[in-house]
Scaffold this motif. Structure first.
Motif, PDB file in Angstrom:
ATOM      1  N   GLN A   1       0.821  -1.199   0.000  1.00  0.00           N
ATOM      2  CA  GLN A   1       0.000   0.000   0.000  1.00  0.00           C
ATOM      3  C   GLN A   1       0.861   1.258   0.000  1.00  0.00           C
ATOM      4  O   GLN A   1       0.553   2.232  -0.703  1.00  0.00           O
ATOM      5  CB  GLN A   1      -0.931  -0.012   1.228  1.00  0.00           C
ATOM      6  CG  GLN A   1      -1.865   1.190   1.294  1.00  0.00           C
ATOM      7  CD  GLN A   1      -2.780   1.132   2.499  1.00  0.00           C
ATOM      8  OE1 GLN A   1      -2.718   0.181   3.275  1.00  0.00           O
ATOM      9  NE2 GLN A   1      -3.623   2.130   2.650  1.00  0.00           N
TER      10      GLN A   1
ATOM     11  N   THR B   1       2.376   1.723  -3.479  1.00  0.00           N
ATOM     12  CA  THR B   1       1.382   2.284  -4.399  1.00  0.00           C
ATOM     13  C   THR B   1       1.188   3.774  -4.159  1.00  0.00           C
ATOM     14  O   THR B   1       1.098   4.566  -5.108  1.00  0.00           O
ATOM     15  CB  THR B   1       0.041   1.542  -4.228  1.00  0.00           C
ATOM     16  OG1 THR B   1       0.227   0.147  -4.480  1.00  0.00           O
ATOM     17  CG2 THR B   1      -1.002   2.102  -5.179  1.00  0.00           C
ATOM     18  N   ALA B   2       1.150   4.162  -2.894  1.00  0.00           N
ATOM     19  CA  ALA B   2       0.993   5.586  -2.571  1.00  0.00           C
ATOM     20  C   ALA B   2       2.209   6.384  -3.049  1.00  0.00           C
ATOM     21  O   ALA B   2       2.068   7.511  -3.545  1.00  0.00           O
ATOM     22  CB  ALA B   2       0.807   5.747  -1.068  1.00  0.00           C
TER      23      ALA B   2
ATOM     24  N   VAL C   1       4.163   5.667  -5.635  1.00  0.00           N
ATOM     25  CA  VAL C   1       4.082   5.794  -7.093  1.00  0.00           C
ATOM     26  C   VAL C   1       3.056   6.850  -7.486  1.00  0.00           C
ATOM     27  O   VAL C   1       3.313   7.701  -8.345  1.00  0.00           O
ATOM     28  CB  VAL C   1       3.737   4.430  -7.735  1.00  0.00           C
ATOM     29  CG1 VAL C   1       3.468   4.591  -9.225  1.00  0.00           C
ATOM     30  CG2 VAL C   1       4.869   3.442  -7.510  1.00  0.00           C
ATOM     31  N   ASP C   2       1.890   6.826  -6.846  1.00  0.00           N
ATOM     32  CA  ASP C   2       0.845   7.799  -7.160  1.00  0.00           C
ATOM     33  C   ASP C   2       1.285   9.220  -6.812  1.00  0.00           C
ATOM     34  O   ASP C   2       0.874  10.182  -7.484  1.00  0.00           O
ATOM     35  CB  ASP C   2      -0.443   7.467  -6.397  1.00  0.00           C
ATOM     36  CG  ASP C   2      -1.098   6.191  -6.916  1.00  0.00           C
ATOM     37  OD1 ASP C   2      -0.833   5.827  -8.079  1.00  0.00           O
ATOM     38  OD2 ASP C   2      -1.853   5.555  -6.152  1.00  0.00           O
ATOM     39  N   TYR C   3       2.100   9.353  -5.780  1.00  0.00           N
ATOM     40  CA  TYR C   3       2.543  10.677  -5.341  1.00  0.00           C
ATOM     41  C   TYR C   3       3.700  11.197  -6.202  1.00  0.00           C
ATOM     42  O   TYR C   3       3.852  12.417  -6.360  1.00  0.00           O
ATOM     43  CB  TYR C   3       2.980  10.609  -3.868  1.00  0.00           C
ATOM     44  CG  TYR C   3       3.453  11.918  -3.310  1.00  0.00           C
ATOM     45  CD1 TYR C   3       2.543  12.906  -2.921  1.00  0.00           C
ATOM     46  CD2 TYR C   3       4.814  12.180  -3.161  1.00  0.00           C
ATOM     47  CE1 TYR C   3       2.983  14.118  -2.408  1.00  0.00           C
ATOM     48  CE2 TYR C   3       5.261  13.382  -2.647  1.00  0.00           C
ATOM     49  CZ  TYR C   3       4.341  14.350  -2.270  1.00  0.00           C
ATOM     50  OH  TYR C   3       4.771  15.547  -1.759  1.00  0.00           O
TER      51      TYR C   3
ATOM     52  N   TYR D   1       5.062   9.668  -9.561  1.00  0.00           N
ATOM     53  CA  TYR D   1       5.119   9.550 -11.015  1.00  0.00           C
ATOM     54  C   TYR D   1       4.269  10.588 -11.764  1.00  0.00           C
ATOM     55  O   TYR D   1       4.788  11.265 -12.668  1.00  0.00           O
ATOM     56  CB  TYR D   1       4.720   8.128 -11.441  1.00  0.00           C
ATOM     57  CG  TYR D   1       4.748   7.941 -12.933  1.00  0.00           C
ATOM     58  CD1 TYR D   1       5.930   7.632 -13.591  1.00  0.00           C
ATOM     59  CD2 TYR D   1       3.600   8.096 -13.698  1.00  0.00           C
ATOM     60  CE1 TYR D   1       5.974   7.486 -14.966  1.00  0.00           C
ATOM     61  CE2 TYR D   1       3.633   7.947 -15.067  1.00  0.00           C
ATOM     62  CZ  TYR D   1       4.817   7.639 -15.701  1.00  0.00           C
ATOM     63  OH  TYR D   1       4.841   7.501 -17.060  1.00  0.00           O
ATOM     64  N   PRO D   2       2.971  10.746 -11.453  1.00  0.00           N
ATOM     65  CA  PRO D   2       2.161  11.708 -12.233  1.00  0.00           C
ATOM     66  C   PRO D   2       2.715  13.131 -12.214  1.00  0.00           C
ATOM     67  O   PRO D   2       2.781  13.775 -13.277  1.00  0.00           O
ATOM     68  CB  PRO D   2       0.775  11.624 -11.572  1.00  0.00           C
ATOM     69  CG  PRO D   2       0.730  10.257 -10.967  1.00  0.00           C
ATOM     70  CD  PRO D   2       2.138  10.008 -10.487  1.00  0.00           C
TER      71      PRO D   2
ATOM     72  N   ALA E   1      -5.492  -1.003 -13.737  1.00  0.00           N
ATOM     73  CA  ALA E   1      -4.876   0.043 -12.909  1.00  0.00           C
ATOM     74  C   ALA E   1      -3.668  -0.498 -12.159  1.00  0.00           C
ATOM     75  O   ALA E   1      -2.630   0.179 -12.069  1.00  0.00           O
ATOM     76  CB  ALA E   1      -5.916   0.588 -11.923  1.00  0.00           C
TER      77      ALA E   1
ATOM     78  N   GLN F   1       0.266   0.769 -12.593  1.00  0.00           N
ATOM     79  CA  GLN F   1       1.066   1.220 -11.450  1.00  0.00           C
ATOM     80  C   GLN F   1       2.397   0.476 -11.366  1.00  0.00           C
ATOM     81  O   GLN F   1       3.433   1.077 -11.040  1.00  0.00           O
ATOM     82  CB  GLN F   1       0.281   1.034 -10.156  1.00  0.00           C
ATOM     83  CG  GLN F   1      -0.772   2.102  -9.912  1.00  0.00           C
ATOM     84  CD  GLN F   1      -1.412   1.972  -8.555  1.00  0.00           C
ATOM     85  OE1 GLN F   1      -1.504   0.883  -7.999  1.00  0.00           O
ATOM     86  NE2 GLN F   1      -1.864   3.091  -7.998  1.00  0.00           N
TER      87      GLN F   1
ATOM     88  N   GLN G   1       4.585   2.033 -13.892  1.00  0.00           N
ATOM     89  CA  GLN G   1       5.037   3.346 -13.432  1.00  0.00           C
ATOM     90  C   GLN G   1       6.175   3.214 -12.426  1.00  0.00           C
ATOM     91  O   GLN G   1       7.140   3.994 -12.450  1.00  0.00           O
ATOM     92  CB  GLN G   1       3.863   4.112 -12.820  1.00  0.00           C
ATOM     93  CG  GLN G   1       2.832   4.573 -13.837  1.00  0.00           C
ATOM     94  CD  GLN G   1       1.626   5.225 -13.183  1.00  0.00           C
ATOM     95  OE1 GLN G   1       1.441   5.160 -11.962  1.00  0.00           O
ATOM     96  NE2 GLN G   1       0.793   5.861 -13.990  1.00  0.00           N
TER      97      GLN G   1
END
Length: 305
Positions: free
Chosen positions: A2, A5-6, A8-10, A12-13, A164, A168, A171
């Motif tokens: 978890q 994943t957080a 990567v989301d924080y 990469y974009p 999704a 991820q 990413q």
């Protein structure tokens, strides 16, 4: 998992948005123009012996300014490739081919930087032949790349529920490749400052891409076991291997291997499409028909080919 994943989301974009923004494109253009101008200034200093510059700076001359600028442009393209990895492996291979064409052009300019205009052309024909081979190879790669993009037909290989998670993972792989690329460039700069010789590790970057592609292939097994998709992934890894061979090959052979790599990639995409369409048509012809409803006349069976 978890927390990963957080992360990567924080991370990469925002990084991708920053890199692909118009403001960043402006800054990159300014960096290229500044690099070219500084290289020309160093060439003037060395030509007129205005200062005694140390190591690598002392060997900078006018024709090398183009090579240095192309080297920086090549680095920017490698960073752009990192951000294409999560989109699709086909787009990633296309970006690798784009970089290959720039490497061939850079090799031609590198040979041009050794040209001496004070000597007759006849005594430097070998250098001219090398420039023609690399430049012609780059042009053929550029032409074949348009065919590669033309025969592409993107299909999702993962179910909607798993897409999704797969994106991820790609990413995360892109972030790891980006970190490794920055380490490689830092190592190149340190080596240049210490030894006075600039040796760019593009071939090592492609070796890194081979490992990344293999890892993506193994991850893809989690989401699909369809033979054509697995074959396509595996063949694209082989394309990266061929491209790396072309970077290591001597003059003339490097262009031939580069062109072969693109032809192989085109064949992989085209035959994957043919195989998939044929397989879908076969399933449509041979799948069992639903039983006819009460009072409804069943359609006569179609003859099999």
């Amino acid at each position: 998992m978890q927390y990963l994943t957080a992360f990567v989301d924080y991370t990469y974009p925002p990084l991708r948005t920053f890199w692909e923004s118009r403001r960043t494109a402006h800054y990159l253009s300014v960096a290229l123009v500044t690099t070219f101008s500084l290289s020309m200034a160093l060439a003037v200093v060395n030509y007129w012996h205005l200062l005694a510059l140390p190591g690598l700076l002392a060997r900078c001359h006018f024709l090398q300014a183009v090579e240095v600028s192309f080297t920086l442009l090549l680095f920017f393209e490698m960073v752009s490739l990192v951000f294409v990895i999560p989109d699709s492996i086909a787009n990633s291979i296309g970006k690798q081919i784009e970089i290959l064409s720039l490497v061939l052009l850079r090799s031609s300019f590198k040979e041009f930087s050794h040209y001496n205009f004070e000597r007759p052309l006849q005594s430097q024909l070998e250098s001219v032949y090398k420039m023609v081979a690399d430049g012609g190879g780059a042009l053929l790669v550029f032409l074949l790349l348009s065919l590669y993009y033309g025969v592409q037909r993107h299909r999702a290989i993962t179910p909607e529920a798993d897409r999704a998670g797969f994106v991820q993972l790609k990413q995360l792989m892109a972030l790891l490749v980006l970190a490794a690329l920055l380490l490689l460039i830092g190592h190149d700069v340190m080596q240049a400052l210490r030894t006075g010789h600039w040796v760019q590790s593009v071939d090592r970057f492609y070796l890194l891409l081979i490992y990344a592609d293999v890892l993506l292939l193994l991850v893809a097994f989690r989401y699909t076991l369809h033979y054509p998709d697995i074959f396509r992934y595996s063949a694209f890894v082989l394309v990266t291997v061929f491209i790396r061979f072309s970077l290591l090959a001597p003059v003339y052979y490097n262009a031939l291997l580069g062109v072969f790599s693109v032809v192989f990639a085109i064949a992989v995409v085209y035959f994957h499409t043919v195989f998939t369409d044929g397989r879908l048509a076969y399933i449509a012809r041979h799948q069992p028909r639903p039983p006819a409803a009460a009072g409804e006349v069943a359609a006569p069976p179609q003859p099999r080919e």
